[in-house]
Motif scaffolding. Sequence first.
Motif, short mmCIF file in Angstrom:
data_model
loop_
_atom_site.label_atom_id
_atom_site.label_comp_id
_atom_site.label_asym_id
_atom_site.label_seq_id
_atom_site.Cartn_x
_atom_site.Cartn_y
_atom_site.Cartn_z
N SER A 28 -3.22 -11.23 -5.77
CA SER A 28 -4.17 -10.69 -4.65
C SER A 28 -3.89 -9.42 -4.24
N LEU A 29 -2.49 -9.08 -4.25
CA LEU A 29 -1.91 -7.48 -4.21
C LEU A 29 -2.51 -6.72 -5.09
N TYR A 30 -2.29 -7.11 -6.35
CA TYR A 30 -2.85 -6.03 -7.38
C TYR A 30 -4.27 -5.68 -7.38
N LEU A 31 -5.03 -6.85 -6.94
CA LEU A 31 -6.59 -6.74 -6.91
C LEU A 31 -6.75 -5.91 -5.92
N MET A 56 -8.58 -2.15 -6.03
CA MET A 56 -9.96 -2.11 -5.40
C MET A 56 -9.94 -0.80 -4.55
N ARG A 57 -8.94 -0.63 -3.74
CA ARG A 57 -8.56 0.60 -2.57
C ARG A 57 -8.42 1.76 -3.59
N MET A 58 -7.80 1.87 -4.61
CA MET A 58 -7.95 2.87 -5.50
C MET A 58 -9.23 3.32 -6.16
N ARG A 59 -9.98 2.33 -6.34
CA ARG A 59 -11.36 2.59 -6.89
C ARG A 59 -12.27 3.04 -5.70
N ALA A 60 -11.92 2.81 -4.49
CA ALA A 60 -12.78 2.99 -3.33
C ALA A 60 -13.39 4.52 -3.65
N PRO A 61 -14.72 4.89 -3.24
CA PRO A 61 -15.27 6.17 -3.47
C PRO A 61 -14.67 7.19 -2.53
N GLN A 62 -13.90 6.78 -1.24
CA GLN A 62 -13.57 7.78 -0.34
C GLN A 62 -12.37 8.40 -0.84
N ARG A 63 -11.86 7.92 -2.06
CA ARG A 63 -10.57 8.34 -2.54
C ARG A 63 -10.79 9.50 -3.65
N GLY A 64 -12.08 9.88 -3.82
CA GLY A 64 -12.60 10.99 -4.48
C GLY A 64 -12.24 10.60 -5.95
N ARG A 65 -12.14 11.68 -6.76
CA ARG A 65 -12.17 11.53 -8.28
C ARG A 65 -10.60 12.01 -8.74
N ALA A 109 0.06 -2.37 -17.29
CA ALA A 109 -0.86 -2.33 -15.94
C ALA A 109 -0.18 -1.60 -14.92
N ASN A 110 0.91 -1.26 -15.07
CA ASN A 110 1.57 -0.09 -14.09
C ASN A 110 1.65 -1.06 -12.92
N PRO A 111 1.88 -2.03 -12.42
CA PRO A 111 1.64 -2.69 -11.33
C PRO A 111 2.39 -2.31 -10.01
N LEU A 112 3.42 -1.55 -9.87
CA LEU A 112 4.00 -1.11 -8.78
C LEU A 112 3.08 -0.20 -7.82
N PRO A 113 2.48 0.76 -8.14
CA PRO A 113 1.47 1.62 -7.38
C PRO A 113 0.10 0.73 -6.86
N PHE A 114 -0.48 -0.30 -7.72
CA PHE A 114 -1.27 -1.03 -7.49
C PHE A 114 -0.86 -1.98 -6.31
N VAL A 115 0.25 -2.71 -6.44
CA VAL A 115 0.73 -3.71 -5.64
C VAL A 115 1.14 -2.91 -4.06
N MET A 116 1.47 -1.74 -4.29
CA MET A 116 2.20 -1.16 -3.13
C MET A 116 0.79 -0.66 -2.26
N TRP A 117 -0.37 -0.43 -2.84
CA TRP A 117 -1.51 -0.11 -2.27
C TRP A 117 -2.18 -1.47 -1.60
N GLY A 118 -1.97 -2.57 -2.08
CA GLY A 118 -2.33 -3.57 -1.68
C GLY A 118 -1.84 -4.41 -0.51
N LEU A 171 3.89 -1.94 6.12
CA LEU A 171 4.85 -2.41 4.88
C LEU A 171 5.00 -1.72 3.82
N ARG A 172 3.60 -0.84 3.35
CA ARG A 172 3.92 -0.06 2.14
C ARG A 172 4.87 1.10 2.71
N ARG A 173 4.83 1.68 3.69
CA ARG A 173 5.75 2.95 4.26
C ARG A 173 7.18 2.43 4.19
N ALA A 174 7.30 1.10 4.66
CA ALA A 174 8.84 0.58 4.74
C ALA A 174 9.29 0.49 3.30
N LEU A 175 8.60 -0.16 2.48
CA LEU A 175 9.19 -0.35 1.08
C LEU A 175 9.18 1.14 0.41
N GLY A 176 8.19 1.89 0.65
CA GLY A 176 8.25 3.22 -0.10
C GLY A 176 9.58 3.99 0.26
#
Length: 302
Positions: A27-30, A34-43, A102-111, A116-121
């Motif tokens: 769930s975290l990765y997905l 999806m957040r990274m794929r969101a259009p508002q994040r640009g190209r 799949a380089n999971p760390l950045p995707f899980v962090m964005w999930g 919590l993401r800032r605290a772990l970062g």
Amino acid sequence: MSAEASAFFRSWDPRADVIFVLGILGSLYLTGWMRMRAPQRGRGRITRAANGWRLGAYLGGLALLGIALMSPLDVLGEQLFFLHMLQHMLLTMYVPPLLLLANPLPFVMWGLPPALRRALGVLLVPKGIVRRALLAVTPPAVLWLIYAGTILLWHDPHAYSLAQGDSLVHDLEHISFFVASLLFWWHITGAGPRIHRPMARWKKILFLLGAVPANMLTGITIAFATAPLYAHYAAMPRLFNISVLGDQQLGGTIMWIQGSEMYIIATLILISRMLGDESRKQPLPEAQWATAEALKAPGWRP
């Protein structure tokens, strides 16, 4: 249907703890993907990283992990040595590379939720204690020793029998195999967190080939043993008309051949990429190599 086949298809163990962990990780990765794929994040670069093959590799790795821990490989592995070896191959040879590609760390962090993401970062900032500790204990030589040592330790007859006789020790065995393999393949794949200098491809090849003897020699020793090495299986009911020694020989062969397979495949991929890089290099302009000075033999004096 034979009794053995019936037992095989009925030997699924849907463990709540495993399902919970796999569900959270998936769930975290997905969510992050999806957040990274969101259009508002640009190209930008972060969106290009969220491609379909990464998602497929990660979900495929989780699916194989579930099969390794809850399928008949786990249940009947207590009665058949070769099934236990297949389970170990999934935990060490297939699941870790798939997850790390799949380089999971950045995707899980964005999930994660933003707080919590800032605290772990904060834990992975360049000069933080956690990052420095990881840097100190995870150089390639140390991880090679951990990986090879884990393989040798758990295939010792005494340690193996201890794991088969205690469910907690058995779980510890699987966790140690999986974690040691993740750390090993982490250097090969270059997945995050990237706290070490990237390994040159020729160094990755040596790192991979250096891991072959631990699996190969252990597998050969088991396959060519003339007497049962693991007393646990001698006391088990025999399934599929496989003798104790035949079961052991098959399991040792799987460890010997299949256990070296992924190292060889990864090595061939790295070699092909090195050759591809060489073929894409632009030739030097003739003006740089066709001069009289450049064509002199080394050390030659007129």
